[in-house]
Each structure stands twice: as structure tokens, then as C-alpha cells.
Design a protein around this motif. Structure first.
Motif, PDB file in Angstrom:
ATOM      1  N   SER A   1      -0.232  -8.382  13.689  1.00  0.00           N
ATOM      2  CA  SER A   1       0.818  -7.674  14.412  1.00  0.00           C
ATOM      3  C   SER A   1       0.232  -6.451  15.087  1.00  0.00           C
ATOM      4  CB  SER A   1       1.946  -7.254  13.458  1.00  0.00           C
ATOM      5  OG  SER A   1       1.467  -6.353  12.474  1.00  0.00           O
ATOM      6  N   VAL A   2       0.816  -6.083  16.212  1.00  0.00           N
ATOM      7  CA  VAL A   2       0.468  -4.846  16.908  1.00  0.00           C
ATOM      8  C   VAL A   2       1.758  -4.062  17.070  1.00  0.00           C
ATOM      9  CG1 VAL A   2      -0.520  -3.798  18.971  1.00  0.00           C
ATOM     10  CG2 VAL A   2      -1.430  -5.966  18.123  1.00  0.00           C
ATOM     11  N   THR A   3       1.775  -2.858  16.516  1.00  0.00           N
ATOM     12  CA  THR A   3       2.973  -2.034  16.543  1.00  0.00           C
ATOM     13  C   THR A   3       2.670  -0.676  17.153  1.00  0.00           C
ATOM     14  OG1 THR A   3       2.505  -1.264  14.288  1.00  0.00           O
ATOM     15  CG2 THR A   3       3.984  -3.154  14.525  1.00  0.00           C
ATOM     16  N   GLY A   4       3.709  -0.008  17.620  1.00  0.00           N
ATOM     17  CA  GLY A   4       3.557   1.314  18.213  1.00  0.00           C
ATOM     18  C   GLY A   4       4.474   2.310  17.540  1.00  0.00           C
ATOM     19  N   ARG A   5       3.932   3.498  17.233  1.00  0.00           N
ATOM     20  CA  ARG A   5       4.726   4.541  16.602  1.00  0.00           C
ATOM     21  C   ARG A   5       4.125   5.899  16.927  1.00  0.00           C
ATOM     22  NH1 ARG A   5       4.219   3.000  11.778  1.00  0.00           N
ATOM     23  NH2 ARG A   5       2.752   4.521  10.952  1.00  0.00           N
ATOM     24  N   ASP A   6       4.962   6.839  17.351  1.00  0.00           N
ATOM     25  CA  ASP A   6       4.523   8.208  17.646  1.00  0.00           C
ATOM     26  C   ASP A   6       3.368   8.222  18.643  1.00  0.00           C
ATOM     27  OD1 ASP A   6       6.413   9.123  15.805  1.00  0.00           O
ATOM     28  OD2 ASP A   6       4.989   8.978  14.139  1.00  0.00           O
ATOM     29  N   GLY A   7       3.423   7.350  19.636  1.00  0.00           N
ATOM     30  CA  GLY A   7       2.389   7.310  20.660  1.00  0.00           C
ATOM     31  C   GLY A   7       1.111   6.634  20.242  1.00  0.00           C
ATOM     32  N   MET A   8       1.059   6.091  19.019  1.00  0.00           N
ATOM     33  CA  MET A   8      -0.149   5.454  18.503  1.00  0.00           C
ATOM     34  C   MET A   8       0.090   3.954  18.370  1.00  0.00           C
ATOM     35  SD  MET A   8      -2.207   6.467  15.008  1.00  0.00           S
ATOM     36  CE  MET A   8      -0.708   6.388  14.025  1.00  0.00           C
ATOM     37  N   THR A   9      -0.913   3.160  18.707  1.00  0.00           N
ATOM     38  CA  THR A   9      -0.828   1.713  18.595  1.00  0.00           C
ATOM     39  C   THR A   9      -1.690   1.248  17.433  1.00  0.00           C
ATOM     40  OG1 THR A   9      -0.520   1.538  20.983  1.00  0.00           O
ATOM     41  CG2 THR A   9      -1.126  -0.469  19.819  1.00  0.00           C
TER      42      THR A   9
ATOM     43  N   ARG B   1       0.831  -1.218   0.000  1.00  0.00           N
ATOM     44  CA  ARG B   1       0.000   0.000   0.000  1.00  0.00           C
ATOM     45  C   ARG B   1       0.858   1.258   0.000  1.00  0.00           C
ATOM     46  NH1 ARG B   1      -2.886   0.846   4.649  1.00  0.00           N
ATOM     47  NH2 ARG B   1      -4.590   1.939   3.617  1.00  0.00           N
ATOM     48  N   THR B   2       1.915   1.240   0.818  1.00  0.00           N
ATOM     49  CA  THR B   2       2.689   2.457   1.049  1.00  0.00           C
ATOM     50  C   THR B   2       3.936   2.561   0.197  1.00  0.00           C
ATOM     51  OG1 THR B   2       3.997   1.443   2.820  1.00  0.00           O
ATOM     52  CG2 THR B   2       1.873   2.427   3.433  1.00  0.00           C
ATOM     53  N   GLY B   3       4.455   1.423  -0.255  1.00  0.00           N
ATOM     54  CA  GLY B   3       5.723   1.437  -0.963  1.00  0.00           C
ATOM     55  C   GLY B   3       6.923   1.526  -0.041  1.00  0.00           C
ATOM     56  N   VAL B   4       6.695   1.525   1.261  1.00  0.00           N
ATOM     57  CA  VAL B   4       7.772   1.634   2.254  1.00  0.00           C
ATOM     58  C   VAL B   4       7.888   0.305   2.991  1.00  0.00           C
ATOM     59  CG1 VAL B   4       8.604   2.844   4.283  1.00  0.00           C
ATOM     60  CG2 VAL B   4       7.338   4.104   2.525  1.00  0.00           C
ATOM     61  N   ALA B   5       9.056  -0.305   2.910  1.00  0.00           N
ATOM     62  CA  ALA B   5       9.250  -1.634   3.496  1.00  0.00           C
ATOM     63  C   ALA B   5       9.851  -1.588   4.883  1.00  0.00           C
ATOM     64  CB  ALA B   5      10.138  -2.480   2.582  1.00  0.00           C
ATOM     65  N   THR B   6      10.124  -0.400   5.379  1.00  0.00           N
ATOM     66  CA  THR B   6      10.684  -0.280   6.721  1.00  0.00           C
ATOM     67  C   THR B   6       9.806   0.628   7.567  1.00  0.00           C
ATOM     68  OG1 THR B   6      12.059   1.588   6.016  1.00  0.00           O
ATOM     69  CG2 THR B   6      13.034  -0.619   5.907  1.00  0.00           C
ATOM     70  N   LEU B   7       9.848   0.436   8.868  1.00  0.00           N
ATOM     71  CA  LEU B   7       9.066   1.254   9.792  1.00  0.00           C
ATOM     72  C   LEU B   7       9.999   1.789  10.879  1.00  0.00           C
ATOM     73  CD1 LEU B   7       5.880  -0.991  10.214  1.00  0.00           C
ATOM     74  CD2 LEU B   7       6.058   1.109   8.888  1.00  0.00           C
ATOM     75  N   PRO B   8      10.807   2.786  10.539  1.00  0.00           N
ATOM     76  CA  PRO B   8      11.736   3.308  11.550  1.00  0.00           C
ATOM     77  C   PRO B   8      10.985   3.912  12.727  1.00  0.00           C
ATOM     78  CG  PRO B   8      11.637   4.752   9.627  1.00  0.00           C
ATOM     79  CD  PRO B   8      10.887   3.515   9.271  1.00  0.00           C
ATOM     80  N   GLY B   9      11.553   3.721  13.902  1.00  0.00           N
ATOM     81  CA  GLY B   9      10.925   4.261  15.093  1.00  0.00           C
ATOM     82  C   GLY B   9       9.696   3.519  15.546  1.00  0.00           C
ATOM     83  N   THR B  10       9.508   2.305  15.021  1.00  0.00           N
ATOM     84  CA  THR B  10       8.318   1.514  15.355  1.00  0.00           C
ATOM     85  C   THR B  10       8.710   0.347  16.253  1.00  0.00           C
ATOM     86  OG1 THR B  10       7.249   2.085  13.265  1.00  0.00           O
ATOM     87  CG2 THR B  10       6.433   0.137  14.402  1.00  0.00           C
ATOM     88  N   GLU B  11       7.887   0.079  17.224  1.00  0.00           N
ATOM     89  CA  GLU B  11       8.105  -1.034  18.147  1.00  0.00           C
ATOM     90  C   GLU B  11       7.028  -2.086  17.939  1.00  0.00           C
ATOM     91  OE1 GLU B  11       8.526  -1.809  23.002  1.00  0.00           O
ATOM     92  OE2 GLU B  11       8.116   0.201  22.190  1.00  0.00           O
ATOM     93  N   VAL B  12       7.414  -3.362  17.925  1.00  0.00           N
ATOM     94  CA  VAL B  12       6.470  -4.468  17.768  1.00  0.00           C
ATOM     95  C   VAL B  12       6.042  -4.947  19.149  1.00  0.00           C
ATOM     96  CG1 VAL B  12       6.090  -6.778  16.850  1.00  0.00           C
ATOM     97  CG2 VAL B  12       7.499  -5.152  15.576  1.00  0.00           C
ATOM     98  N   PHE B  13       4.762  -4.840  19.447  1.00  0.00           N
ATOM     99  CA  PHE B  13       4.227  -5.276  20.740  1.00  0.00           C
ATOM    100  C   PHE B  13       3.699  -6.712  20.691  1.00  0.00           C
ATOM    101  CE2 PHE B  13       3.038  -0.584  21.044  1.00  0.00           C
ATOM    102  CZ  PHE B  13       4.219  -0.256  21.686  1.00  0.00           C
ATOM    103  N   TYR B  14       3.269  -7.133  19.502  1.00  0.00           N
ATOM    104  CA  TYR B  14       2.639  -8.454  19.375  1.00  0.00           C
ATOM    105  C   TYR B  14       2.802  -8.894  17.926  1.00  0.00           C
ATOM    106  CZ  TYR B  14      -1.150 -11.965  19.196  1.00  0.00           C
ATOM    107  OH  TYR B  14      -1.898 -13.118  19.018  1.00  0.00           O
ATOM    108  N   PHE B  15       3.094 -10.172  17.725  1.00  0.00           N
ATOM    109  CA  PHE B  15       3.225 -10.702  16.362  1.00  0.00           C
ATOM    110  C   PHE B  15       2.910 -12.189  16.406  1.00  0.00           C
ATOM    111  CE2 PHE B  15       5.123 -12.324  12.553  1.00  0.00           C
ATOM    112  CZ  PHE B  15       5.014 -11.283  11.636  1.00  0.00           C
ATOM    113  N   ARG B  16       1.949 -12.593  15.592  1.00  0.00           N
ATOM    114  CA  ARG B  16       1.592 -14.016  15.600  1.00  0.00           C
ATOM    115  C   ARG B  16       1.022 -14.422  14.246  1.00  0.00           C
ATOM    116  NH1 ARG B  16      -2.703 -17.408  19.407  1.00  0.00           N
ATOM    117  NH2 ARG B  16      -2.350 -19.405  18.370  1.00  0.00           N
ATOM    118  N   ASP B  17       1.451 -15.607  13.794  1.00  0.00           N
ATOM    119  CA  ASP B  17       0.860 -16.226  12.615  1.00  0.00           C
ATOM    120  C   ASP B  17      -0.342 -17.039  13.065  1.00  0.00           C
ATOM    121  OD1 ASP B  17       2.761 -15.301  10.715  1.00  0.00           O
ATOM    122  OD2 ASP B  17       4.177 -16.814  11.419  1.00  0.00           O
TER     123      ASP B  17
END
Length: 1021
Positions: A511-519, A488-504
Motif C-alpha cells: 500500500s502507498v498512503t499519504g499523511r501530513d504531506g508525507m508519502t 507495531r503501533t496498536g492503532v488500527a485506524t489512520l485518520p487523515g490518511t489517503e490511500v494512493f495505491y493498494f494491491r495484493d
């Protein structure tokens, strides 16, 4: 071999190619049909794969057991093709009858969800099992018939048949997705496949008969019908042949299981890079089958040079395992490649075509090597047995064992391995299985090696170990890349992002990620919901989710039993439980990982997890509602975006009829729709489906781009204002800009007439389960970046279009309207207030200058026009300013709240001596007053002016005002005439779609809005 026999043999190969195309058309389309029963594309694809292969195993086993008794195998093949074709032709009406009886009779009698699932899986399997058994019989029948008719190199014959059938299958997948489904829908696709089978049956009977009557083969056919040929029988003693047969069947069983674990794993992995769309899945499937085809071709061309087929298949198995291990590091780089494609290709239809081709290439890079070797295994396993002295029944036994292994692989991958180990390790384990099979086979044939045999075997083991190490080290996917939504975005990296949850999970990777105070919670990389901490400003998604929960609370008299389709973040369920009205809230979510991941949102969704009234069901909505005949006061449908594979079936007329049957007599349905990454025609076809079932509907805008439709089964009722006084909800509603009834009503766009007019504008067909227009068109719309913004434009035009034709009313200045960040209409209302305040003050306020420099400049221009020092202010500058102010005020304020803007005594002096300015002012004053007759007359006067200083925007505003006045005055014929007379000379700009909407309104015979709020004629007032 005579030229005649050679021609007939090639003709049969060509027919087998067509048969393969028809077979994969069935598999592709059956997935869509059974998705309507099982509720999720992943489950449907799993069941279709399992039953498809299971049926083929049964068919192959039957031919293996009884084929020797058949006089003519090719004629039997022709009969099988004919029966398959008849099944294809009859499938759609049989399926409709099955669904109707299941939903109306069988499932309502089953109160247990476990029993309901058992019924669905068993009955769905019965739907496709007969054809699957017949499809499984085709390969051994054709192979055996070919071998009888044209004795010779078994490897060349088997490889040729496997190649043509698999190549045809690859073509069939692409035909189904890119040609047949868009052109003729699911029923037409199956009809096409059925007719193709019948055509194959006709020619197979003819060619087979001619070939079997050939003088060259008449004698050899009799001998080859025996259990074993005399030459081959002497090759091994019975006990040795039995041991070999057990070994080959066991190996092909395990190999089949591993191959289909690959397929499931690769699809799950590539979904995260390419997007979970109908097109991406079919491209992946085509790539897999394409690899199988060329593996068969390799065997066909080189079979004569293969001395020991067992040793050859051992090397092939080892190479397949190594290739599968290497595919994982290749996949891990796919996010970068997709990002590059997104950046390099134009966001256009041709760009989407190139993106699809690039997706196919990427799928081939990942899948083709291992699939290529997988395509060799079946012919080689069979060839090993035939050369060892086994009869033609070996073809059926090997084919059956391979397909049964495939069934086991599919079921293990989806329901056990992926949830327990993750996709990456699941593919790794399957690769090791193939590598071990290869090493064992090579070890078993060690006596045939040269003196360097042990060295070769050791070297093979080292290669496998190195490949495993590379896979584990270099192939571990980056969780941030998998969560990026690069497609969708064309961006394959998420700098400054933290992974809180990841499961297949079973159906998707969450996945649940956090960035700029937003989850953010995402499914296969696509964000499904974003939430900010309670102490911060809300996200746009929060407004939508809270409003979806609020609507049934205030629009239904007693919403005691409520159902929510799609857990998402859990915020909608949390909002519902903030009121004391609901007694039960049933949330239906098909992926358990979604529920687990959303718990990371903490206090924002706490009630959804701890309130005793909250009940979560991990199921498909159709099954859940049908089992036990559940009925609700309100149903809220918040599925994922309709471009996601399988989701568009939740926006069809069949699904809305189903939901209607599970609403109580006064029940309401709240349906979420996106207006971003989609176009007007796709939105219109989904709305057409909804209003076909729920004509009494109204549409709301939640933020800037999300829509909610409130659909009533019965008559409507007024707003229950008591909800805003409930302590648990009050603060949460205020936080998202819904702290008062007026703030909710401001987001209302229009009612059922408006929705019907929108549908008629685009001549939109009713969206159906069986004609998946949205699933096929939405991926391209997403890629191109289209949006459907007509509903927003009808309000944001600033003209009283909806006030005059659909009884919409803006809020009063005295109303409590929060200046919400994501409230598009609220923002426009506050801008209009500030413009009015500036006219009161005699100059643009500081707040207006901060909010809109264009409006501040326009205000000052209009006010300066009254100064004696500038009596001859330029008409063009003045016209542009007045057009800007009109766009920002007239439709966003009540008449009494814009007196200082349009009805100040100073206006008369400002326009003295200018016929043009006086006419323009009179038209805008009439619009501000909502005086239909005056709007028509005065706007026409401006349109008749021949003055190049009047800008195009103002002229288009005048045309809209005149047409709106004509409709509201019950002169629909005049509305059309005005467009014909003036429209060609006024270029369409931002008001072009509004003009189109008004013309459709007039053509449909809709009238204006009476002052009392009902539909009807509106005159001067």
C-alpha cells in the motif's frame, strides 16, 4: 474386540500422532531451507505445500494401486516411517552439497533467469519429493492395515486416524517454531523429526506384528485384502459404484483445492493484522491443522450414526463454505482486536507470550470453523466409497485426489487468483466452490430426503446466499486498517490518511498512503519507506536511502556496475543514477507491486524509472546473482526488517559469502541495519556474520536509528570529493544533510576493530542460515520495543572515547555541517558550537536557550561561579553543570575549537580554593586536549575524592576518562583494574554500556589511536 487388540490399536493411534508431529516438523523446516533457494518465504511455503501434498498424493496413489498385494500393510507402514526418518537425518548434508553445487557450478552456467528458476524449482522439489511420497503413503497404509487388523466401523477408524495425525501435526508445527528451531536450529530439528520417525517405525513394526498375529483378526485379514468385501460388494452394481467413485474423487479434489486456497488467503490476511513473522505463520498453520484434527474427531465419534455418508459430506461441504464466508467479516474486525491486545498487554516478554496466545486465538476464530468442516471431508468421502463397496484402495484414491486438489489450490491462489482478484475475493471464490459442491451433493441424494427435501435444499441455498452477502458487505477489509501496521503501533485506524495505491501481490500486500504531506509505502502494513515532497524537509528514511546510494559513489574508485537488493522506494537507485559513474544499476525486487507502488513518489525517484541505466529485475537476489555468474563493483543490500519472515536470511554468513563471490576484487558492500525494535545481541550476531566475511568494514549512523555498514572486499580508499560537484546530486545531497564530505564523515562511527569489539561484548555467535536466531528473536524484540543504541552512545557520551581508541575525529567549527533535523551527530555538533559561542559571549545565547535549556542553565552556572559575589558556589551544583557541559562539548569539538570552554584563563580563578573543582577541571581539560596520560592521572584523582557532593554522572564520566586514557596509553591491564576498583561504587547510568565496551576493548588487547591516525599507542601530546 479383545482388550489386547484394543490396546494395540490405541498404541498405533499414538504412533500415528507422533508421525503427524514429525511430518509437520518437516514441512515447517523445509520452508526455511527452501527459502534459502527460492529467496522468499511465501514462495518457499508455496513450493513446500505443493511438493509436500504432491508427494503425498503420489504416495497415496501408489498404495491405492499396489496396497492390496502387500501381505502386511502395517509392516509396510513401519518401513515407510523408517525411510522417512533416514531421509530426515540425511537432509541437511545433502542440502548443503546441493546449494554448493548449484551456486558454484550449475547456476553460473545458466544465463537465462527463466531456466534458472526452472532448475531451482525442479531441483528443490526433488529434495523433498522422496520423503513426501513416503509421507503420503503412511495414511493409506496405516488406514488399510488398521482396517484389515480390526474390522468394524470404517468411519470411526478413519476419523480416529485423521484426528490423531492432524493433532500431532498441529503440535509438530508449534514444536518446530517455539522449541526445536531456537534450541537446535534447522539441522537439529530435522534430526529430531528423523529420529522420531525411526522410533515410530520400530514400535509400529512391533505392535503391528503383534496385532496381525492376534487370533481374533487372523481370519478376517485375508478377506479384507481382497478388492472388496463380500458384504459391501453387493451394495452397488459396478457401474453405480464407478459413478459414485468419480463423483467422490471429483468432489474431494475440488474441496482440497478450496481448502488450501483458504489457508493461503487466511495467512495473507492475518499477516496484515498480526505481522509477517515466523511465529505468526506457524501459529496460523497450527490453527488450521488443529481445526482439521477436530473435524476428524467429530467423524470418529459420530460415524456410527451417519446413515448416508454422501449426504453428510454434502452438508459438511456447505457448512464449510458458509464458515469460510463468515471468516472474512471476522478477519475484518481482527485489526481492532489486535489493537486492543497491544494496548492491554505489557511490552515485556510475558506480554509477548500473551500476545502470541492471543494471536493463536484470533487465528482460531478465523480459521477453525471452516477447517473443522474440512477435517470431516476426507474421512466422509472415503467412508462413502467404502460403504458403497469399494476396496481399501479407495483410501489412497481419495487421499491422492484431495492432495492434488490442494496443490492446484496453492498454485492458483499464489500465482493467479490473489494477484488478479485480491485476497478477499479469492477466499470468497473458494468458499463458493465448497458451497456449490455441498449443494450438488445434497441434490444428488435428494431421493433419500423426506418430503421436505426440496425445502431443505432451498434453505441451504438461501443460507449460502446470505453468508455471501454478509461476506461481501461486512467483510470487505478497510484498506487503511490493512495499512496501519497495528501489530507495531496498536492503532488500527489512520485518520487523515489517503490511500494512493493498494494491491495484493504474489508475496505481500503493498500500500502507498499519504499523511501530513508525507508519502509512505508499506508491505503487509509495515512501513518500508517514507518520502516528503522535494519542497519540504526530508524524512529520516530519505537520509538513509540517499546515503546508501552515496557511499559506493564516494568510497569506490569506479562503481560502474552496481546492484541494489530491495527496491523499497526506489530512492537509493535514483541517487546512484544522479552520478555519471554507474553504467548499470541492477535493482532486484521480489514483489512487482512494490515497484509499481513506489512510482507514486514521483519526482523524488524519477531517475530510477526513466534512466536507461536502471534495470529492474523481479527476482530473488540469490537466484539473480548466481545465474550467469554476475559480478559487481558495489552491492547495496536494503532488505526489509529482519523480523519479517524470511528476511533474516539476508543477514547471514552464508549470504555474505555468496555476495562476496559476486563482488569484483575491489568491490564494496553497503548493508543496512536497523537499531530500533531490536536488541544488541541480535545486532551483534548479524554483524558477526558480516565481518567474518568482510573484516575491513566501517559503520555509519544515517539519522537517529538506521545504520549502514560499508564492507570492503579489498583495501580502502579515500573519499572521492568530486561527487559533490555533480549537478544532479548536489541539491539532493544538501537537502538531506549530506551536502559536504564532512557531513558524511561526521556520520562515521568506527571501523572493523570497533565492530569486532561490539561482537565480542555480547559473545555473539555468527548468524547462520541454519540457526535462525534473528528470525526467532527479532519479533519479540520488536514487540517489547527494545533498541540497540550502543553505537550512538559511544559518540553521544560527549567524551573522546572513539577519538582515542578508533581514530574518530569530530568536524571543525569551520566545516560546513548542516543543522539537519534527523542528523543526531550533526545536532550534537551544533549544540557544542553554541555552547562554545556562549562561553565566548560570557552568557548563554538565545539560540542555546532555545536548543537546550539544560545546557543554557549549565553555562550560566559555570560563568556565574567566577563572580566575586559568589566565591563559595556549591560544589554539587557546579559539578552537575560542568558534567552537562562536558557531555555536550568535549567529544563533539576539536581541541582547538573548545579553548573558550575549557582553557580560558578565567577557569583558574573560578576554581581557586577548591581542590575538588581543580581536579575535575584538570581531568576534563585533559579529555578536551586528548592527552591520554593526563586523562588517566587526573581522572583517577577525582575518583579518589571522598565527597558526596560530586554527582554520580560526573564520577562515571571520570571513570570513562580514566579507562580511555589507560587504553590509549597502552595500559589495558590498568583499564580493567580501574573498573574493578571504582566501578562497583559508581552506579551504571547512560555511560554503563560505554564502560562495558571499553572493558571488552581492553580485554581483547586493542590499543589506542596514534596521532597519525593509525592503530597503536597514544601518549601525551
Amino acid at each position: 474386540m479383545t482388550s489386547n487388540a484394543r490396546f494395540l490399536g490405541r498404541a498405533l493411534l499414538g504412533l500415528f500422532l507422533l508421525s503427524g508431529s514429525a511430518g509437520l516438523i518437516y514441512q515447517a523446516v523445509w520452508s526455511h531451507y527452501l527459502g534459502l533457494v527460492l529467496g522468499h518465504a511465501a514462495y518457499a511455503q508455496t513450493l513446500v505445500l505443493a511438493i509436500y501434498m504432491g508427494g503425498m498424493a503420489v504416495g497415496a496413489a501408489l498404495v491405492s494401486r499396489y496396497g492390496a498385494r502387500l501381505r502386511s500393510l502395517i509392516k509396510a507402514y513401519a518401513i515407510a516411517e523408517l525411510l522417512i526418518g533416514l531421509g530426515g537425518v540425511a537432509f541437511h548434508p545433502v542440502f548443503e552439497a546441493y546449494v554448493d553445487s548449484s551456486q558454484r557450478t550449475v547456476l553460473p552456467m545458466i544465463d537465462s533467469l527463466s531456466l534458472a528458476h526452472a532448475y531451482q524449482w525442479f531441483s528443490a522439489a526433488l529434495l523433498i519429493m522422496p520423503q513426501s511420497i513416503l509421507l503420503g503413503a503412511t495414511f493409506p497404509l496405516m488406514s488399510g492395515g488398521f482396517r484389515r487388523a480390526i474390522p468394524g466401523d470404517d468411519g470411526r477408524m478413519l476419523g480416529g486416524l485423521y484426528f490423531t495425525n492432524s493433532l500431532g501435526a498441529s503440535v509438530g508445527v508449534l514444536l518446530a517454531a517455539f522449541l526445536l528451531l531456537p534450541a537446535v536450529g534447522m539441522p537439529g530439528s530435522l534430526l529430531t523429526a528423523g529420529l522420531l520417525n525411526m522410533l515410530v517405525a520400530l514400535f509400529a513394526w512391533f505392535f503391528g506384528r503383534a496385532l496381525e498375529q492376534s487370533e481374533e483378526v487372523r481370519g478376517s485379514a485375508v478377506g479384507l485384502r481382497n478388492d472388496s468385501s463380500s458384504t459391501a460388494a453387493s451394495a452397488r452394481d459396478p457401474s453405480s459404484l464407478r459413478r459414485l467413485s468419480i463423483g467422490m474423487i471429483g468432489a474431494t479434489f475440488a474441496s482440497g483445492a478450496a481448502s488450501f486456497v483458504y489457508e493461503i488467503g487466511w495467512v495473507r490476511l492475518l499477516n496484515q493484522a498480526l505481522g509477517t513473522t515466523i511465529h505468526s505463520f506457524e501459529l496460523m498453520l497450527a490453527a488450521f491443522v488443529f481445526g482439521l484434527a477436530f473435524g476428524g474427531l467429530w467423524v470418529r465419534r459420530r460415524s456410527a450414526r451417519i446413515g448416508d455418508a454422501v449426504r453428510a459430506v454434502g452438508w459438511v461441504q456447505l457448512c464449510m463454505g458458509v464458515a469460510a464466508l463468515i471468516s472474512i467479516p471476522v478477519f475484518s474486525r481482527s485489526f481492532e482486536w489486535v489493537g486492543w491486545m497491544m494496548g492491554a498487554l505489557a511490552r515485556s516478554e510475558s506480554g509477548y507470550l500473551l500476545f502470541s496466545l492471543g494471536s493463536a486465538v484470533l487465528s482460531l476464530l478465523v480459521m477453525f470453523p471452516a477447517a473443522f468442516f474440512a477435517g470431516m471431508t476426507l474421512p466422509l468421502f472415503t467412508m462413502a466409497l467404502l460403504r458403497a463397496g469399494s476396496s481399501e484402495s479407495a483410501i489412497g484414491r481419495i487421499y491422492a485426489a484431495n492432495t492434488v486438489g490442494g496443490i492446484l489450490g496453492v498454485m492458483l491462489a499464489v500465482h493467479l487468483l490473489i494477484p488478479a482478484m485480491g485476497v478477499h475475493l479469492t477466499v470468497t471464490l473458494a468458499a463458493l466452490v465448497d458451497a456449490v459442491i455441498g449443494l450438488l451433493l445434497l441434490r444428488a441424494t435428494g431421493s433419500a430426503f423426506s418430503r421436505w427435501g426440496d425445502v431443505r435444499l432451498g434453505g441451504a441455498g438461501v443460507i449460502a446466499a446470505v453468508a455471501l452477502l454478509l461476506s461481501l458487505v461486512l467483510g470487505r477489509p478497510d484498506m487503511l486498517a490493512q495499512s496501519s501496521g497495528v501489530f507495531r503501533t496498536g492503532v488500527a485506524t489512520l485518520p487523515g490518511t489517503e490511500v494512493f495505491y493498494f494491491r495484493d501481490g504474489k508475496t505481500a500486500t503493498v500500500s502507498v498512503t499519504g499523511r501530513d504531506g508525507m508519502t509512505i509505502i508499506s508491505t503487509n502494513g509495515k512501513p518500508d519507506a517514507s518520502i516528503a515532497p522535494l519542497s519540504d524537509a526530508p524524512t529520516a528514511d530519505e537520509v538513509t536511502m540517499v546515503m546508501a546510494g552515496l557511499l559506493p559513489l564516494v568510497k569506490h574508485p569506479a562503481p560502474e556496475e552496481v546492484a541494489v537488493i530491495g527496491w523499497g522506494s526506489g530512492l537509493t537507485t535514483h541517487t546512484l543514477l544522479g552520478s555519471g559513474k554507474p553504467q548499470v544499476v541492477d535493482s532486484v525486487e521480489i514483489e512487482r507491486a512494490m515497484f509499481e507502488g513506489a512510482e507514486m513518489f514521483g519526482g523524488n525517484v524519477l531517475r530510477a524509472y526513466i534512466d536507461s541505466r536502471s534495470r529492474v529485475h523481479f527476482d530473488d537476489a540469490r537466484t539473480f546473482f548466481a545465474a550467469g555468474a554476475r559480478r559487481y563493483d558495489a552491492i547495496i543490500s536494503e532488505p526489509s526488517n529482519p523480523w519479517v519472515s524470511g528476511v533474516a536470511s539476508l543477514f547471514t554468513v552464508e549470504f555474505y559469502r555468496f555476495l562476496n563471490g559476486h563482488l569484483k576484487d575491489d568491490g564494496v558492500l553497503v548493508q543496512w541495519l536497523q537499531s530500533y525494535e531490536i536488541d544488541d545481541s541480535l545486532i551483534a550476531t548479524m554483524i558477526a556474520a558480516l565481518i567474518e566475511v568482510f573484516p575491513n568494514s566501517e559503520i555509519y549512523l544515517t539519522n537517529q536509528a538506521d545504520l549502514l555498514i560499508l564492507a570492503r572486499k579489498g583495501e580502502g580508499q579515500g573519499l572521492d570529493r568530486q561527487v559533490w560537484s555533480e549537478a544532479a546530486l548536489a541539491g539532493e545531497l544538501e537537502r538531506v544533510g549530506l551536502g559536504s564530505p564532512q557531513e558524511l564523515e561526521l556520520r562515521r562511527i568506527g571501523g572493523g576493530t570497533l565492530l569486532r569489539n561490539f561482537v565480542s561484548m555480547f559473545n555473539a555467535p555468527i548468524h547462520s542460515d541454519y540457526f535462525p536466531k534473528v528470525a526467532l528473536g527479532a519479533p519479540q524484540a520488536r514487540y517489547v520495543g527494545r533498541s540497540s543504541d550502543l553505537f550512538q552512545r559511544l559518540v553521544m557520551s560527549g567524551l573522546p572515547v572513539l577519538d582515542m581508541i578508533d581514530c574518530r575525529s569530530p568536524p571543525a567549527i569551520t566545516d560546513q555541517i548542516a543543522d539537519a533535523e534527523f542528523g543526531l551527530f550533526a545536532d550534537a555538533h551544533h549544540l557544542a558550537r553554541e555552547v562554545a559561542r556562549s562561553f565566548d559571549d560570557g552568557a548563554a545565547t538565545a539560540v542555546l536557550q532555545l536548543r537546550s535549556m539544560a545546557d543554557a542553565a549549565a553555562v550560566n552556572t559555570m560563568l556565574r561561579a567566577a563572580w566575586p559575589s559568589e566565591p563559595n558556589q556549591d560544589l554539587r551544583l557546579w559539578s552537575m553543570a560542568v558534567a552537562t557541559i562536558a557531555q555536550s562539548t568535549i567529544g563533539h569539538l576539536l581541541p582547538q575549537d573548545q579553548q573558550s570552554v575549557w582553557f580560558s584563563p578565567e577557569w583558574g580563578r573560578r576554581v581557586e580554593g577548591s581542590v575538588q573543582k581543580a581536579a575535575i577541571l584538570a581531568a576534563f581539560q585533559a579529555a578536551a586536549e586528548r592527552n591520554a596520560r593526563a586523562m588517566l592521572i587526573n581522572a583517577q584523582r577525582v575518583l579518589q575524592l571522598q565527597d558526596d557532593r560530586i554527582p554520580g554522572l560526573l564520577r562515571e564520566q571520570m571513570l570513562v576518562i580514566a579507562i580511555t586514557g589507560a587504553i590509549a596509553s597502552d595500559h589495558n591491564d590498568l583499564a580493567a583494574a580501574l573498573e574493578v576498583e571504582y566501578g562497583a561504587r559508581i552506579p551504571r547510568s547512560q555511560l554503563g554500556s560505554v564502560r562495558q565496551f571499553l572493558q571488552a576493548w581492553a580485554a581483547n588487547g586493542h590499543g589506542g589511536c596514534s596521532p597519525g591516525g593509525g592503530r597503536g599507542r597514544l601518549g601525551p601530546h
